[in-house]
Design a protein around this motif. Sequence first.
Motif, PDB file in Angstrom:
ATOM      1  N   ILE A   1       0.843  -1.199   0.000  1.00 26.14           N
ATOM      2  CA  ILE A   1       0.000   0.000   0.000  1.00 26.14           C
ATOM      3  C   ILE A   1       0.874   1.244   0.000  1.00 26.14           C
ATOM      4  N   LYS A   2       0.334   2.328  -0.541  1.00 26.66           N
ATOM      5  CA  LYS A   2       1.063   3.596  -0.520  1.00 26.66           C
ATOM      6  C   LYS A   2       0.627   4.435   0.669  1.00 26.66           C
ATOM      7  N   ALA A   3       1.564   5.097   1.312  1.00 30.10           N
ATOM      8  CA  ALA A   3       1.231   6.008   2.408  1.00 30.10           C
ATOM      9  C   ALA A   3       0.888   7.371   1.834  1.00 30.10           C
ATOM     10  N   ASP A   4      -0.082   8.046   2.454  1.00 32.44           N
ATOM     11  CA  ASP A   4      -0.358   9.429   2.068  1.00 32.44           C
ATOM     12  C   ASP A   4       0.771  10.339   2.545  1.00 32.44           C
ATOM     13  N   TRP A   5       1.143  10.101   3.806  1.00 37.39           N
ATOM     14  CA  TRP A   5       2.169  10.923   4.428  1.00 37.39           C
ATOM     15  C   TRP A   5       3.050  10.049   5.315  1.00 37.39           C
ATOM     16  N   ALA A   6       4.252  10.548   5.589  1.00 36.42           N
ATOM     17  CA  ALA A   6       5.096   9.909   6.597  1.00 36.42           C
ATOM     18  C   ALA A   6       5.577  11.001   7.541  1.00 36.42           C
ATOM     19  N   VAL A   7       5.726  10.650   8.807  1.00 38.46           N
ATOM     20  CA  VAL A   7       6.152  11.619   9.814  1.00 38.46           C
ATOM     21  C   VAL A   7       7.566  11.255  10.282  1.00 38.46           C
ATOM     22  N   ALA A   8       8.511  12.150  10.027  1.00 41.92           N
ATOM     23  CA  ALA A   8       9.911  11.845  10.317  1.00 41.92           C
ATOM     24  C   ALA A   8      10.140  11.600  11.809  1.00 41.92           C
ATOM     25  N   ASP A   9       9.628  12.495  12.634  1.00 37.63           N
ATOM     26  CA  ASP A   9       9.932  12.453  14.061  1.00 37.63           C
ATOM     27  C   ASP A   9       9.479  11.162  14.745  1.00 37.63           C
ATOM     28  N   SER A  10       8.362  10.608  14.288  1.00 38.43           N
ATOM     29  CA  SER A  10       7.872   9.393  14.939  1.00 38.43           C
ATOM     30  C   SER A  10       8.136   8.150  14.088  1.00 38.43           C
ATOM     31  N   GLY A  11       8.514   8.338  12.843  1.00 30.34           N
ATOM     32  CA  GLY A  11       8.692   7.192  11.955  1.00 30.34           C
ATOM     33  C   GLY A  11       7.373   6.556  11.569  1.00 30.34           C
ATOM     34  N   GLY A  12       6.296   7.313  11.698  1.00 35.83           N
ATOM     35  CA  GLY A  12       4.971   6.753  11.396  1.00 35.83           C
ATOM     36  C   GLY A  12       4.520   7.111   9.996  1.00 35.83           C
ATOM     37  N   ILE A  13       3.585   6.327   9.471  1.00 35.63           N
ATOM     38  CA  ILE A  13       3.004   6.649   8.170  1.00 35.63           C
ATOM     39  C   ILE A  13       1.495   6.847   8.344  1.00 35.63           C
ATOM     40  N   TRP A  14       0.922   7.697   7.479  1.00 41.57           N
ATOM     41  CA  TRP A  14      -0.505   8.004   7.558  1.00 41.57           C
ATOM     42  C   TRP A  14      -1.209   7.439   6.341  1.00 41.57           C
ATOM     43  N   ILE A  15      -2.231   6.635   6.594  1.00 39.29           N
ATOM     44  CA  ILE A  15      -3.043   6.110   5.498  1.00 39.29           C
ATOM     45  C   ILE A  15      -4.491   6.495   5.771  1.00 39.29           C
TER      46      ILE A  15
ATOM     47  N   HIS B   1       6.942   7.946  -0.430  1.00 40.87           N
ATOM     48  CA  HIS B   1       7.717   8.822  -1.306  1.00 40.87           C
ATOM     49  C   HIS B   1       8.375   9.920  -0.475  1.00 40.87           C
ATOM     50  N   PRO B   2       9.672  10.137  -0.649  1.00 38.16           N
ATOM     51  CA  PRO B   2      10.376  11.131   0.182  1.00 38.16           C
ATOM     52  C   PRO B   2       9.716  12.519   0.181  1.00 38.16           C
ATOM     53  N   ASP B   3       9.040  12.871  -0.924  1.00 37.80           N
ATOM     54  CA  ASP B   3       8.377  14.181  -0.974  1.00 37.80           C
ATOM     55  C   ASP B   3       7.235  14.275   0.033  1.00 37.80           C
ATOM     56  N   ASN B   4       6.755  13.131   0.488  1.00 37.29           N
ATOM     57  CA  ASN B   4       5.609  13.136   1.396  1.00 37.29           C
ATOM     58  C   ASN B   4       5.999  12.985   2.867  1.00 37.29           C
ATOM     59  N   ILE B   5       7.275  13.173   3.152  1.00 37.08           N
ATOM     60  CA  ILE B   5       7.703  13.067   4.554  1.00 37.08           C
ATOM     61  C   ILE B   5       7.651  14.450   5.204  1.00 37.08           C
ATOM     62  N   VAL B   6       6.863  14.577   6.244  1.00 38.26           N
ATOM     63  CA  VAL B   6       6.838  15.837   6.999  1.00 38.26           C
ATOM     64  C   VAL B   6       7.694  15.657   8.249  1.00 38.26           C
ATOM     65  N   THR B   7       8.086  16.777   8.847  1.00 32.26           N
ATOM     66  CA  THR B   7       9.028  16.684   9.958  1.00 32.26           C
ATOM     67  C   THR B   7       8.394  16.064  11.195  1.00 32.26           C
ATOM     68  N   ARG B   8       7.298  16.654  11.637  1.00 33.38           N
ATOM     69  CA  ARG B   8       6.697  16.125  12.867  1.00 33.38           C
ATOM     70  C   ARG B   8       5.184  16.072  12.766  1.00 33.38           C
ATOM     71  N   LEU B   9       4.605  15.482  13.806  1.00 30.99           N
ATOM     72  CA  LEU B   9       3.181  15.205  13.797  1.00 30.99           C
ATOM     73  C   LEU B   9       2.332  16.446  13.506  1.00 30.99           C
ATOM     74  N   SER B  10       2.710  17.579  14.079  1.00 28.23           N
ATOM     75  CA  SER B  10       1.907  18.784  13.867  1.00 28.23           C
ATOM     76  C   SER B  10       1.903  19.191  12.391  1.00 28.23           C
ATOM     77  N   ASP B  11       2.988  18.848  11.674  1.00 26.99           N
ATOM     78  CA  ASP B  11       3.019  19.147  10.235  1.00 26.99           C
ATOM     79  C   ASP B  11       2.048  18.261   9.464  1.00 26.99           C
ATOM     80  N   LEU B  12       1.847  17.039   9.973  1.00 25.66           N
ATOM     81  CA  LEU B  12       0.857  16.162   9.335  1.00 25.66           C
ATOM     82  C   LEU B  12      -0.535  16.754   9.493  1.00 25.66           C
ATOM     83  N   TYR B  13      -0.856  17.163  10.740  1.00 26.54           N
ATOM     84  CA  TYR B  13      -2.211  17.678  10.971  1.00 26.54           C
ATOM     85  C   TYR B  13      -2.469  18.962  10.198  1.00 26.54           C
ATOM     86  N   ALA B  14      -1.407  19.716   9.925  1.00 27.41           N
ATOM     87  CA  ALA B  14      -1.562  20.928   9.117  1.00 27.41           C
ATOM     88  C   ALA B  14      -2.037  20.582   7.697  1.00 27.41           C
ATOM     89  N   GLN B  15      -1.788  19.327   7.270  1.00 30.47           N
ATOM     90  CA  GLN B  15      -2.202  18.901   5.930  1.00 30.47           C
ATOM     91  C   GLN B  15      -3.627  18.367   5.895  1.00 30.47           C
TER      92      GLN B  15
END
Lengths: 195, 459
Positions: free
Chosen positions: A102-116, A138-152
């Motif tokens: 499966i493809k991840a929508d986003w990945a979070v660098a700080d936690s090493g988590g992926i968002w689907i 995809h490296p373009d979809n890696i955000v730094t931390r969790l708050s950056d994910l929620y901003a999306q």
Amino acid sequence: MTSRDKILEAIRRNKPQVANSLPEAINFPDPALPPLQLFRERSLQNGCALIEVAPNDWQALIDNRYPDCTNILSLIPEVEGNCGRETYGDKTSLAQLDLLLIKADWAVADSGGIWISDQRLPTRVLPFIVRHLLVWVHPDNIVTRLSDLYAQLEPAGQSFGILIAGPSKTADIEQSLVIGAHGPLSMTIAMPAIR
Amino acid sequence: MKSHAQLARDFLADENRADWHNETIYTFRQKRDTTVASIPEWELMRQAASDIKDHVLANLDQYLEQFEANATANGVQVHWAADALEHNRIVHQILQENRISRVVKSKSMLTEECKLNEYLEARDIEVVDTDLGERIIQLKKEMPSHLIAPAVHLKREEVSKLFHQHLHTEKGNADPTYLTRAARAHLREKFLEAEAGITGVNFGVAESGGVVIVTNEGNADLGVNLAKVQIHCMGIEKIIPRLEDLGIFLRLITPGAAGQRTAIYNAHYHKPRTGTSMHIILVDNGRTEQLGRADFRNSLKCIRCAACLNTCPVYRRSGGHSYHATIPGPIGAILMPGKDLEAYGDLPFASTLCGACSDVCPVKIDIHQQLYRWRQIILEKQHRLSPKKLLLKSSLPFFRRASSLETAGKFMRQLLRLIPRQSFLHQKSIWGLHRDLPDAPKQSFAAWYQQNKAHDKQR
């Protein structure tokens, strides 16, 4: 008076009369590593395997890496898999799935988590019920931390979304870490091979 | 019922086990310290989380209404329960309406608090706890002894024996991986059979009307996503205003437990799957009353991370069951008296007031201050004069005048030399159990000072 009204009324009577406002957003310090590197480091710490795949290498990779996986469901176009739509509604077929790609929508660098999110999942139980999970990041979809994910993410219109940070695990028996509790026994992060 | 002190004494009777428990729990604390030290924004996030929770408590009615409106718009059925019984009735009613007799449930302290399992089992519904630790204690018919590691008080040999008996695992095989796999196979069956999945809730997001569930094992999401009905039981204090607040709270909730930087699964449920139904039950059960106690209301900020348990020297050395309460440890000792002062009035005394709990709390609850305030309230309610009070009162006249103190001092110094120690330090004397009498000094401090001051002047 309904319980709803009773509860709300009790809150109005009992809550503090002075309210503070919500705090300002935190100005986070920069992490020590760039997002891609940090993500790699943290996913390894979470118990993930990391691999790099070139577009033509997929089939060889699946064959080599998962020789004992017979029921493969692929949600990425590069790999065909051998389980399709008929699987989704049938608990028994779902329970026999060996591998999900499966493809991840986003990945979070700080936690090493992926968002689907729901849009990628024909049925929600997939990433939890399979024995092995492979996630394309995809490296373009890696955000730094969790708050950056929620901003999306848009608060209105959320349906279902899952942050996954590794294979399922437990330490409920004498604090001994066991990888593979109820969810997948392994999780692999696949990223494009660097030329 | 036995008090915390009595139960702690029972626990400590097995010294090896008590040492093992202490070390196990202290390892959690050390892991927490390592992780927290690697997060430079930790204190900024703590403060923000504390402020957000304060703000929510002061506007809880509005946020609950907003949450309800958004959840309803998402197609979720929202229910309100004033107390435990109403909560249990609602769950039962949902199950009845859907003709459901088999349920899987993931970890939820709220359903423990409401005694949901007993209620449903009495009505011929099978409830299977699916978190490994929860399943262990369910089979053993015990209460959880820890917020995030319910079976932390058990050794692997005990689990092995239990699984041999119930899951027919090999006799004597106590390998954690073997036992975990056995539980996995056993619970897979239950997941596939279950018609409803029940979960607790870590956070309810007002602006989006969804619930967030934090787990490591994957059991909550397997349960919910295989069943035709999903039910989320949520204390009304679990509300946070915005989705973006999760960017802080999800990072604060795991380190305190066992040093994890993140949970494996943070699941965000907003809408039911096609063809299924989703229910959220908002439960009061004493929370609005606690909100009315100005000195204690901020205990409602708790996110149940267990950091205060792991750091508490009393919890570590007395075990979770000694608190005889759903919520053990320091946080339990400030929450439980609010529910029933008579039954839990001993808990605020199960503390050294060292303040370690407040230091590690990720939402900055002043736990040790509240423990102290509960003590004041409890002692005020006790009308009888305690021996300590009696002693202090009777010694008051001697402290009032310097000359009478001097005389009393002389008398006591003499008495200490003459009195046989056994008369104080025998088995039946509570005072003497962990204390010794001092050696009598030759003279009073005043006399010593006079002598030495004179000495100094001569030099």
